[in-house]
Scaffold this motif. Structure first.
Motif, short mmCIF file in Angstrom:
data_model
loop_
_atom_site.label_atom_id
_atom_site.label_comp_id
_atom_site.label_asym_id
_atom_site.label_seq_id
_atom_site.Cartn_x
_atom_site.Cartn_y
_atom_site.Cartn_z
N VAL A 168 0.84 -1.20 0.00
CA VAL A 168 0.00 0.00 0.00
C VAL A 168 0.87 1.25 0.00
O VAL A 168 0.63 2.21 -0.74
CB VAL A 168 -0.94 0.00 1.22
N GLY A 209 -11.93 -1.80 2.11
CA GLY A 209 -11.02 -2.93 2.28
C GLY A 209 -11.69 -4.25 1.96
O GLY A 209 -11.15 -5.08 1.22
N GLU A 213 -10.72 -6.09 -1.70
CA GLU A 213 -9.86 -7.26 -1.54
C GLU A 213 -10.61 -8.58 -1.70
O GLU A 213 -10.03 -9.57 -2.16
CB GLU A 213 -9.15 -7.21 -0.18
N ASN A 266 -0.26 -7.82 -2.77
CA ASN A 266 -1.40 -8.48 -2.14
C ASN A 266 -1.67 -9.87 -2.72
O ASN A 266 -1.98 -10.81 -1.98
CB ASN A 266 -2.65 -7.61 -2.28
N HIS A 283 -5.37 -2.63 4.00
CA HIS A 283 -6.03 -1.66 3.12
C HIS A 283 -6.85 -0.66 3.94
O HIS A 283 -6.79 0.55 3.71
CB HIS A 283 -6.92 -2.43 2.14
N ASP A 287 -6.45 3.56 4.37
CA ASP A 287 -7.55 4.47 4.04
C ASP A 287 -7.95 5.32 5.25
O ASP A 287 -8.21 6.53 5.14
CB ASP A 287 -8.76 3.68 3.55
#
Length: 393
Positions: A168, A209, A213, A266, A283, A287
């Motif tokens: 990230v 997230g 994902e 990832n 994630h 954020d």
């Protein structure tokens, strides 16, 4: 084939989880698109509009109403993704707990059967050869290695979490470099500086997230592997995931290519350890910190991002060092086990060949990784067979 050379692989091969049903590649791609289009179609359109006119993103959160609207929008999008992913996974017999994976307590290595000092052979045979099959100088100083440590659930989670966080932050660094070199601002929407962004950030970060994902990482990997995209064809998984993630980040302009770093890391982490929870939370962490940075003054916000980067870098270095240390311990223990088993087998064979007072045959040459193979009498217990666990190989 085992990947024993990668510094953070832990000796575990990058192999797909067993799937109850094999599907065609066309069906796998169809499942992915069937969830992707309704979940992120509007987001892609918004990203294209923001790329063309960044001022359209000035829909700021200023109060409770706008905060609830923002949260509901992301919750609805994440719900579509979650239900879509769950539906197609269940069609192939894969439940959500299997998709997310689970932390397991690994089996422990057995203690060495050969203590210190090693058994001293009693008496001698013809030509001064010690009974029991031979004597190697220095055996009394050859200490058996300590059984390797087996890391538990906390380590399994932290390892995957911080490596995902590194991906990230790799994306963030690419955006910073892009804006510094080109002096162009990205079209990322501005959320304002209201304190309502704090609860909004928690909800939006978790929703983003889970939504991204579960689809881009979880469903993509599982569906394509079920379609036989494994081994040398695994590169297709990375290509598909990159193509899925870039479109709804297009408002970053050319900097949106930085999500390639994030996506590749990832996918690698998920295929290596089959844990989706750490990736989702990594994630969400990034954020949420971005939301906090927008609420705080500019200098404080910059320090938050910088602090997150330094913590992540430090933890990744620690993870790599511990993994390298554990790998070395596992290698030494395997070498020691092989050496003691070879010595025991040689002595047993020698004892069986010696009859009466006949001249004993020559002992086989000492080979193997150990500088001295310790003598072991036939009465000593043999090293137990050990089936390696997830992190033991």
């Amino acid at each position: 084939m085992e990947n024993r050379d990668h510094p953070i692989a832990g000796g575990r091969p990058e192999s797909p989880a067993p799937q109850p049903e094999r599907i065609r590649l066309r069906r796998a791609l169809g499942e992915i698109l069937a969830v992707y289009v309704p979940s992120f179609g509007l987001g892609i359109l918004s990203a294209l509009l923001l790329l063309r006119n960044p001022s359209l993103g000035d829909d700021q959160v200023t109060g409770a109403v706008s905060a609830v609207e923002e949260m509901l929008q992301y919750i609805m999008q994440a719900s579509v993704t979650i239900f879509g992913v769950a539906f197609f996974c269940m069609q192939r017999g894969v439940r959500l707990p299997q998709l997310f994976g689970r932390l397991v307590e690994p089996a422990r290595y057995p203690a060495s059967a050969y203590g210190m000092p090693y058994p001293q052979p009693q008496g001698t045979l013809a030509n001064g050869v010690p009974a029991g099959g031979g004597f190697w100088p220095g055996y009394a100083y050859y200490a058996p290695p300590t059984p390797p440590l087996q890391r538990g659930r906390g380590w399994q989670f932290s390892r995957a979490y911080f490596i995902s966080m590194a991906g990230v932050l790799g994306f963030l660094i690419s955006v910073i470099i892009y804006t510094a070199v080109t002096h162009d601002q990205t079209g990322a929407p501005s959320e304002g500086t209201s304190l309502y962004l704090i609860p909004t950030g928690v909800v939006v970060a978790l929703a983003a997230g889970f939504g991204e994902e579960m689809l881009v990482t979880g469903l993509t990997v599982n569906a394509l592997e079920a379609a036989g995209v494994v081994g040398k064809r695994s590169w297709l998984i990375y290509v598909v995931a990159i193509c899925l993630r870039i479109p709804f980040h297009l408002y970053y302009g050319w900097a949106s290519l930085g999500v390639i770093i994030f996506t590749v890391v990832n996918i690698w982490v998920y295929r290596r350890w089959r844990l989706l929870w750490p990736i989702v939370l990594a994630h969400a962490t990034y954020d949420f910190v971005e939301y906090l940075a927008s609420v705080a003054p500019a200098a404080v916000g910059g320090l938050l991002i910088l602090g997150l980067g330094l913590v992540t870098l430090t933890m990744v270095i620690i993870v790599v060092c511990i993994e390298l240390s554990d790998r070395g311990a596992r290698r030494r223990y395997r070498q020691y086990t092989a050496a003691t088993e070879a010595a025991y087998a040689a002595q047993v064979a020698y004892a069986g060949q010696t009859v009466g007072g006949s001249t004993p045959p020559q002992l086989p040459p000492v080979t193997g990784p150990a500088p001295f193979i310790p003598p072991v009498s036939p009465t000593s217990p043999a090293v137990q067979e050990y089936e390696p666990g997830p992190d033991n190989a």
